[in-house]
Design an enzyme around this catalytic site. Structure first.
Site, PDB file in Angstrom:
ATOM      1  N   GLU B  50     -18.359  -8.848 -54.767  1.00 20.56           N
ATOM      2  CA  GLU B  50     -17.239  -8.154 -55.575  1.00 20.56           C
ATOM      3  C   GLU B  50     -17.161  -8.954 -56.955  1.00 20.56           C
ATOM      4  OE1 GLU B  50     -16.552  -8.268 -52.395  1.00 20.56           O
ATOM      5  OE2 GLU B  50     -16.353  -6.188 -51.689  1.00 20.56           O
ATOM      6  N   PHE B 112      -5.308  -3.455 -40.945  1.00 18.43           N
ATOM      7  CA  PHE B 112      -6.634  -4.470 -41.113  1.00 18.43           C
ATOM      8  C   PHE B 112      -7.008  -3.967 -42.741  1.00 18.43           C
ATOM      9  CE2 PHE B 112     -11.571  -3.810 -41.062  1.00 18.43           C
ATOM     10  CZ  PHE B 112     -11.677  -4.993 -40.866  1.00 18.43           C
ATOM     11  N   GLN B 113      -7.607  -5.221 -43.175  1.00 19.57           N
ATOM     12  CA  GLN B 113      -8.083  -5.093 -44.745  1.00 19.57           C
ATOM     13  C   GLN B 113      -6.970  -4.686 -45.711  1.00 19.57           C
ATOM     14  OE1 GLN B 113     -12.006  -3.226 -44.973  1.00 19.57           O
ATOM     15  NE2 GLN B 113     -12.839  -5.417 -44.637  1.00 19.57           N
ATOM     16  N   LYS B 162      -6.123   5.036 -49.116  1.00 18.17           N
ATOM     17  CA  LYS B 162      -7.278   6.131 -48.619  1.00 18.17           C
ATOM     18  C   LYS B 162      -6.779   7.598 -48.368  1.00 18.17           C
ATOM     19  CE  LYS B 162     -10.819   5.906 -45.003  1.00 18.17           C
ATOM     20  NZ  LYS B 162     -11.338   5.318 -43.810  1.00 18.17           N
ATOM     21  N   MET B 477     -20.015 -31.258 -66.882  1.00 21.03           N
ATOM     22  CA  MET B 477     -18.861 -31.748 -67.677  1.00 21.03           C
ATOM     23  C   MET B 477     -17.774 -32.498 -66.939  1.00 21.03           C
ATOM     24  SD  MET B 477     -17.583 -31.398 -70.714  1.00 21.03           S
ATOM     25  CE  MET B 477     -17.947 -29.949 -71.670  1.00 21.03           C
TER      26      MET B 477
END
Lengths: 95, 578
Positions: B50, B112-113, B162, B477
């Site tokens: 993602e 969940f999630q 959802k 760097m």
């Protein structure tokens, strides 16, 4: 340091208090006192926020608050003393 | 008005908002939306992480000026978007992120999630929404696109439960958006334009301090006219490279920690900063109390909170820069007709500095490859129409220094957040937005190992980007700072990337062409070979000297007056008339 009271009209929608409180936290400013109440318009709420800030920091808080989409207006309730104009700025730091 | 489920309403809303492409990965909570996506006209590019979707949306937006769109599921899908959204916020990029959320009745139960992505993104997103009623979807999407793309652009997240995607609703996309608390100002007040013009006409050492806002406002043409009208020197910040042609004689280069001596000194010695869409970042100002101490400041910006945030401002000009500069041009003509200061001595001083201290580098004595040389040749061979996207670190600074940018939206990098791993996915998004343009990612070996999985996405979706890995087998760097400030104690900065991984093999494994180069005499031929391959992504492992350092440098927390052109070497100020 003088206390300044801000009258903030916000949309009456979920999460607005978190946005305002979160902004103070993220920008490292303290809230001295906070109250939230209804207005005559059910779609808006009124917050009164008291801060121990002046000059540059106070201007920044107001400008940053005003950027929140859910903040409709901000009025500074000026205490008796005239507001001092302070040309201060960010302190130096090493980053 | 037709009945459809929330998911179809979402996709119809995205179509109505003009979306032609989005980057994402499906998952449980967002799954209802992926059914109508399957038959939508919107091109969905299935990324491999993602974070890649978020940076791709950013790259797309930076190149096209349109809103970039990314989409992910709840929980980890959403939290993986946090870095690119924070990145887009710091660099003012218009991005809309759509995330699925667990069903509304499960919110708050640690389902969940489940992750409170609205709460997580609240501190930096320009705005965000949690939608639990399908009837609210079209309005939320319309507002999100409006907020992301207007005023100071930024990321907006729309989190949709959802069940809101599954329930039936009526699709009703609003024709216009009106928000009481959000009315960005387009035209600056006439008085502020007059004040700015008067101050400019009263100044004998003005400099245009140009930031990324000029590119966001598509105001490069107006800037060119304004700069030529006044004939004052111009500096372009890291975010503004390309806003003003590097080849223009008035251009002094980039200011800041790794800016040119001329650009840094112009800001320090100016009597007026004409600040256009810049924000006095610490990487530009150095020690703030010693920054441009004799300068008055005009600060033109679309974001009122930036004006005066870090530096006291004499003339604030609030408004969209395209309008501001367009209004300033006639006002300045009038002011200059009354009084035209002689800028010749000032320009002579700055041009003398520009000539005395051009950007340069030492060629390694051992015959190994110089990273700056590789980047310089990339710019020369690929030409000014190429889009370059860089990661973060030494290669980023060299890419900003040694490539000549002539056009806006040809230089993409993570300036504010400094996100390592930005280059490959941002280049992917850029190539999708500008498919007929050559897109080079200039990446470090450290950065490349953070997000290279999107090369698989590129290979499978006909997105033939080119990647130059500036492989110094180090977190370069950080290593440079260890050299300069930590007595050469190289704690955890050696990546050993000349041994492992084998970058060309890794590239080949992902369906790309893998090349490598470690001799100066092979650089041009290798670049030309990469340029000749346009049906596949190409990755070139440039194996460079690890000890090269970025110069000039203003050490963190010190004054810009203490700029160093090499280790322990200050410019010879006595030879300059300042």
């Amino acid at each position: 340091m003088a206390q300044h009271s801000l009258e903030v009209i916000v949309e009456n929608s979920p999460g607005v208090l978190a946005r305002v409180a979160g902004l103070f936290s993220r920008r490292a400013y303290n809230i001295e006192r906070l109250s939230v109440g209804p207005t005559s318009n059910p779609e808006t709420s009124k917050m009164e926020i008291v801060v121990n800030l002046e000059g540059h920091a106070l201007e920044q808080v107001i400008a940053q608050l005003d950027k929140l989409i859910n903040v409709i207006s901000i009025k500074e309730i000026v205490p008796n003393a005239a507001k001092a104009i302070v040309h201060d700025t960010q302190p130096d730091y090493q980053n | 008005m037709s009945q459809m489920n929330g998911a179809s309403s979402l996709v119809a809303s995205l179509e109505a908002a003009g979306v032609d492409v989005m980057f994402g990965i499906p998952g449980g909570a967002i799954l209802p939306a992926y059914d109508p996506i399957f038959s939508s006209s919107i091109r969905h590019i299935l990324v491999r992480h993602e974070q890649g979707a978020g940076h791709a949306a950013t790259g797309y937006a930076q190149v096209t000026g349109r809103v970039g769109v990314c989409i992910a599921t709840s929980g980890p899908g959403a939290t993986n978007l946090v870095t690119p959204l924070a990145d887009a916020a710091m660099d003012s990029v218009p991005v809309v992120a759509i995330t699925g959320q667990v069903p509304s009745v499960a919110i708050g139960t640690d389902a969940f999630q489940e992750a409170d992505i609205r709460g997580i993104t609240m501190p930096f997103a320009k705005h965000n929404y949690l939608v639990t009623d399908p009837a609210d979807i079209p309005r939320a999407i319309a507002e999100a696109f409006h907020i992301a793309s207007t005023g100071r652009p930024g990321p907006v997240l729309v989190d949709i439960a959802k069940d809101a995607l599954q329930k039936l609703t009526e699709f009703n996309y609003p024709n216009s958006v009106s928000l009481k608390g959000y009315q960005p100002k387009l035209s600056a007040d006439a008085q502020s334009i007059l004040d700015a013009a008067a101050l400019i006409a009263a100044s004998s050492k003005p400099v245009f301090y140009v930031g990324g806002g000029v590119i966001k406002a598509n105001a490069s043409r107006e800037l060119l006219e304004l700069a030529q009208l006044l004939g004052a020197p111009v500096v372009t910040t890291l975010m503004a490279r390309g806003a003003f042609p590097d080849s223009h004689p008035l251009h002094l280069g980039m200011p800041g920690m790794h800016g040119t001596v001329a650009a840094v000194t112009a800001l320090q010695k100016a009597d007026l900063l004409i600040t256009l869409g810049a924000r006095f970042d610490d990487r530009v100002t150095g020690k703030l109390s010693s920054f441009a101490v004799n300068a008055k400041v005009i600060h033109a910006d679309v974001d009122p909170a930036e004006i005066g945030k870090n530096r006291f401002v004499d003339v604030p000009v609030l408004g969209d820069l395209k309008f501001t500069i367009a209004a300033l041009i006639p006002a300045l003509k009038v002011a200059l007709a009354k009084n035209r200061p002689d800028l010749t001595p000032w320009l002579r001083q700055m041009n003398s500095l520009k000539a005395a201290y051009p950007l340069g580098y030492d060629t390694p004595k051992d015959g190994s490859l110089s990273p700056q040389y590789v980047i310089e040749r990339l710019g020369k061979i690929s030409g000014p129409d190429t889009i370059f996207a860089s990661g973060v670190g030494q290669h980023q600074m060299w890419a900003s220094q040694f490539i000549s940018y002539e056009n806006p939206r040809t230089w993409l990098n993570s300036g504010g957040l400094g996100t390592m791993g930005y280059a490959v996915p941002a280049a992917m998004g850029a190539k999708v937005g500008a498919p007929d343009t050559t897109v080079w990612a200039i990446d470090g070996d450290g950065c490349f190992q953070m997000t290279n999985q999107e090369l698989t996405t590129c290979a499978l979706n006909n997105i033939p980007i080119k990647v130059a890995i500036i492989n110094n087998e180090s977190l370069g760097m950080v290593r440079q700072w260890q050299t300069l400030f930590y007595e050469g104690r190289y704690s955890n900065t050696s990546l050993e990337s000349k041994r492992i991984p084998n970058f060309p093999m890794l590239a080949e494994a992902m369906g790309c062409v893998g090349l490598s180069c470690d001799r100066p005499e092979d650089v041009d031929a290798t670049i030309e070979k990469a340029m000749s391959i346009n049906n596949q992504p190409v990755v070139v492992d440039f194996r460079v000297n690890r000890d090269a350092m970025v110069w000039p440098m203003v050490a963190a927390g010190t004054s810009n007056d203490e700029i160093m052109i090499a280790r322990e070497t200050a410019p010879d100020w006595d030879s300059q008339e300042l």
